[in-house]
Design an enzyme around this catalytic site. Structure first.
Site, PDB file in Angstrom:
ATOM      1  N   CYS A   1       0.714  -1.290  -0.169  1.00 32.72           N
ATOM      2  CA  CYS A   1       0.097   0.042  -0.014  1.00 32.72           C
ATOM      3  C   CYS A   1       0.897   1.198   0.053  1.00 32.72           C
ATOM      4  O   CYS A   1       0.309   2.297  -0.092  1.00 32.72           O
ATOM      5  CB  CYS A   1      -0.841   0.066   1.146  1.00 32.72           C
ATOM      6  SG  CYS A   1      -1.777  -1.417   1.360  1.00 32.72           S
TER       7      CYS A   1
ATOM      8  N   HIS B   1      -9.819   2.318  -1.296  1.00 30.48           N
ATOM      9  CA  HIS B   1      -8.323   2.132  -1.174  1.00 30.48           C
ATOM     10  C   HIS B   1      -7.570   1.700  -2.374  1.00 30.48           C
ATOM     11  O   HIS B   1      -7.586   0.684  -2.771  1.00 30.48           O
ATOM     12  CB  HIS B   1      -8.129   1.171   0.086  1.00 30.48           C
ATOM     13  CG  HIS B   1      -6.795   1.133   0.544  1.00 30.48           C
ATOM     14  ND1 HIS B   1      -5.646   1.840   0.003  1.00 30.48           N
ATOM     15  CD2 HIS B   1      -6.098   0.112   1.460  1.00 30.48           C
ATOM     16  CE1 HIS B   1      -4.548   1.518   0.768  1.00 30.48           C
ATOM     17  NE2 HIS B   1      -4.790   0.445   1.651  1.00 30.48           N
TER      18      HIS B   1
ATOM     19  N   HIS C   1      -3.249   8.087   5.939  1.00 32.80           N
ATOM     20  CA  HIS C   1      -3.278   6.938   5.499  1.00 32.80           C
ATOM     21  C   HIS C   1      -4.731   6.403   5.467  1.00 32.80           C
ATOM     22  O   HIS C   1      -5.513   6.031   4.429  1.00 32.80           O
ATOM     23  CB  HIS C   1      -2.417   5.745   6.054  1.00 32.80           C
ATOM     24  CG  HIS C   1      -2.384   4.422   5.566  1.00 32.80           C
ATOM     25  ND1 HIS C   1      -2.250   4.186   3.991  1.00 32.80           N
ATOM     26  CD2 HIS C   1      -2.706   3.151   5.893  1.00 32.80           C
ATOM     27  CE1 HIS C   1      -2.171   3.080   3.832  1.00 32.80           C
ATOM     28  NE2 HIS C   1      -2.345   2.379   4.579  1.00 32.80           N
TER      29      HIS C   1
END
Length: 404
Positions: free
Chosen positions: A150, A323, A282
């Site tokens: 990520c 995401h 995040h």
């Protein structure tokens, strides 16, 4: 060492979002998150391959990410005012953040003509994504694919900025992509327990139960400040990277590591933590990760030392766009540069109240749930975080540069 500046950007997001104006309108739209699709419709993945000297026969078997990357790369170069002639043979590096490549799962090799098998192999090799961009634009700098889960996109930015700063290259294209087109990819994510069963990410609130998978491509062009032509101010960027090391589990975040990477990014930027008023966090909407992230932000930005009426503002774009995993850090950077340009922080579209597991008042941190003016518009700096499931953490600081 020269200052590293953001010279241009490009994007492709679901809903045919291809310009900064379209992106800004979605950021500030009052609609519910469900009103904006987080996955591309099939027709949105269609790109004319001939514009990049790729035959339709070859394109049929190429991972659509590779064609989207080319499209968005060109948009970023155009935004930076770079012509094909200026790029040809230049010391321009290409850094591609990409993890997922499941297009091949839908290809039945038994039905592929023997003459086309090489196109399948080359077109679905992740390392070829960067090489294809360098080939298309005749770029002679380093060219690589970066994968730290990520945090891939922001890690690619870190590597690119270092190469520009050290004089290895004159400029860099940093681009990240995320597509999950197979049922297998989605099932494997659900198995981790990180996917919200209600298909809605509620980052930092009492309804947080995970994230929703998003798709998209985002690109930035970085240049040494010495190359800047006269014109509008361009943000400068500073980054830092580290690793969680051993924690309670290989995917469990490390609060002290997050604090450290933020502190070192501030040091590289040469900024007092108090000058940063907003952080695009995040914020994946997990019950474990969100409170750890707020605690690390509060410690690194020394929010308890600030006046109570001037808390650190934080937000997350994941309730709106999903995401984007490998591309999530660059999407967060795009949000931050938009905030710096417009002076308006977009509200985090999470449902519920700020998480009760976070001592918001004590930490002097506030979750931005509605559009809010950026304190000290154009004068302050902003932070951006991307934390990989792999344990690789990256933080970026963007600060304004005066016009020439």
């Amino acid at each position: 060492m020269p200052v590293v500046e953001i010279a241009g950007s490009g994007l492709a997001l679901p809903g045919k979002v291809r310009t900064t104006e379209e992106f800004e309108s979605i950021l500030h739209a009052p609609s519910e998150p469900a009103d904006h699709k987080v996955s591309f419709a099939s027709e949105e993945l269609l790109t004319d391959p001939l514009q990049f000297a790729i035959s339709p026969r070859q394109a049929r078997y190429i991972d659509p990410q590779q064609l989207l990357l080319l499209d968005v790369a060109r948009a970023a170069f155009d935004d930076a005012g770079l012509t094909a002639g200026a790029l040809k043979g230049s010391r321009t590096g290409v850094y591609v953040g990409m993890t997922e490549s499941d297009h091949l799962l839908g290809v039945d090799l038994a039905e592929v003509p023997a003459a086309n098998l090489s196109s399948v192999g080359v077109g679905n090799n992740r390392g070829m994504a960067a090489g294809r961009i360098s080939y298309a634009f005749d770029l002679r700098g380093p060219s690589m694919q970066v994968d730290s889960t990520c945090s891939s996109g922001l890690l690619a930015l870190h590597l690119a900025a270092a190469a520009v700063r050290d004089g290895e290259i004159d400029r860099a294209l940093v681009v990240a992509s995320h597509l999950v087109r197979s049922d297998q990819g989605r099932l494997l994510r659900q198995a981790t327990g990180a996917i919200d069963p209600g298909a809605r990410c509620n980052a930092f609130t009492d309804r947080a139960a995970g994230f929703v998978v998003g798709e998209g491509v985002v690109a930035f062009v970085l240049e040494a400040g010495t190359l800047r032509r006269t014109g509008p101010a361009r943000p400068r960027v500073a980054t830092a990277v580290n690793q969680d090391g051993r924690t309670a589990g290989v995917t469990v975040p490390n609060r002290s590591a997050q604090e450290d990477v933020i502190t070192r990014a501030l040091g590289r930027a040469g900024l007092d933590p108090a000058t940063v008023s907003y952080v695009e966090a995040h914020g994946t909407g997990t019950k474990l990760g969100d409170p750890i992230e707020v605690s690390a932000l509060a410690a690194a930005y020394r929010t308890r030392e600030r006046d109570a009426g001037r808390p650190l503002l934080i937000g997350s774009n994941k309730p709106r766009f999903g995401h984007l995993e490998a591309a999530s850090g660059l999407l967060s950077l795009l949000v931050a540069t938009t905030v710096q340009r417009t002076g308006v922080i977009p509200g985090t579209r999470s449902a519920g109240a700020p998480s009760p597991t976070v001592d918001w008042a004590g930490e002097n941190v506030r979750l931005v749930l509605a559009d809010t003016p950026l304190p000290g518009h154009r004068a302050g700096a902003l932070g951006v975080s991307a934390f990989g499931m792999s344990g690789t953490n990256v933080h970026a600081i963007i600060a304004p540069v005066q016009e020439q």
